[in-house]
Design a protein around this motif. Sequence first.
Motif: not given
Length: 515
Positions: A209-213, A507-509, A511-515
């Motif tokens: 998540a780009p801005s996770a809690l 709930g999940r925001e 997503p930012v994919l990570v290679s």
Amino acid sequence: MTTTAPAAPEAAETAAPAADRRRWIALAVVLTASFMDLVDATIVNIAIPSIRQDTGASFSALQWVTAGYALAFALGLITGGRLGDIYGRKRLFLLGMAGFTVASALCGLATSPGMLVGARVLQGAMAALMVPQVLAIIHVGFPPRERGKVFGMFGAVIGLGAVCGPLIGALLTEGDLFGLAWRPIFLINLPVGVAGILLGRRFLTESKAPSALRLDLVGTALATVGLLMVLYPLTQGRESGWPVWGFVSMAASPLMLAVFVRYERAKARKDGSPLVELSLFKVRTFAAGVGVQLIFGVASGLFFLVWTLHMQLGLGWGPLHAGLTGVPFSLACSAAAGMSVQKLVPRFGRKVMQAGALIMLSGALLYLWQAGHYGTALDSWQMAPAMVLLGAGMGLIVAPITDSVLSEVPAEHSGSASGIFNTTGQLGMALGLGLSSVAFFGVVDGTGHAEGGARAAAGASFIDATGHALWWVSGGLVVVFGLLFLLPRRVRAQSAVADAAAADEAGREQPVLVS
């Protein structure tokens, strides 16, 4: 510098099916993990008499075998979801699955009741890392147009797990594979877990998540201590003769939970990432829904434990006989759940859930009467009508309640509300299992036949205890019926869809994919 020519159409067409195949394999992996978790949560009850006979575990230890898993799972759910947002859903999923597999091996190899309880707590904690990532991974891997079909498959897997768990447990326990008695119910997770880890490493896509809690470890610790101050003396008190320290601990628990609430408010002001978003409880329908989920979890946890012990220790049935007796319950629950969401709730609203509570209540009262009337002569076919009523009533409640409870929650808090709601159900189950000390085992002890004597006398003690516990279950269902009046009469179709989408996003925001 090297340049690459554009891919030929044939190459692009080949790559697309390959990518499509990867995500469907990834879906199979996470659905298998969900199935494994659900089966493991339901498979144990049917093996409890075998565990008791083999290990000499006390009744309080048996309570911890089930309640320890539920409590660890509940307390770790929200934190597990946030860890996935921060460090990567694939990473946490694989870590959780690996830990769950190791914990399953420790359960199967346990040499004492204490080791089994500890391994079960570890198993619940690892499930709390694994399970929250499943919906997030689905969200990343499938576009909105396909999620309806995928979530339908997810629901089918959950229904299948509910039906298969007791039967698998019964077959493995009664089969006594390699003379291992109950141990294969845990050891069966090993090949499934290893395969899931290997396939997950290859086919799952990482995302964050780009801005996770932020994590709220202090809040988690305070909540854990506050709940254990109730659950531990409730579970152990009967065996220890109800000492004074137990009552002091239970009386002090509200003070610890008040400290937890105070800290959560401070945490919300400081960085906006408390474990529990307390402002949600200002929404009347959400607060009432959490109450329904908690009391329903208490009644369900108590009922399933009592039902299993009544059939095997009270009536003298084997694990397979008991497991097959539960099939009408599972089938009725699955059928009613599907019907309620698709046809009944859009037309009748909350009355469907209220009808479910009354149907369950009628099933519990019928079962109570049958247990007293037939005694040790009760047969499976005589129990079937009560099982159908209990299963159908449960299906009418559990399927539509989430949409109803979340319907008036602000969209930006839908994810937090969903996490709290799911956690509350697991906590209710743990509390219900702890409450069995008073509602069930206390009556067994009172008859003086719990640990020996004639078979008929021992069976009679469990039958008396079953009747007493079913009155507690019935009382819980009456409370549930009353609280359901506080939920919205009807959830607008558009609102329900919007809230479901909001919950997915909040709930999940994104997503930012990570290679």
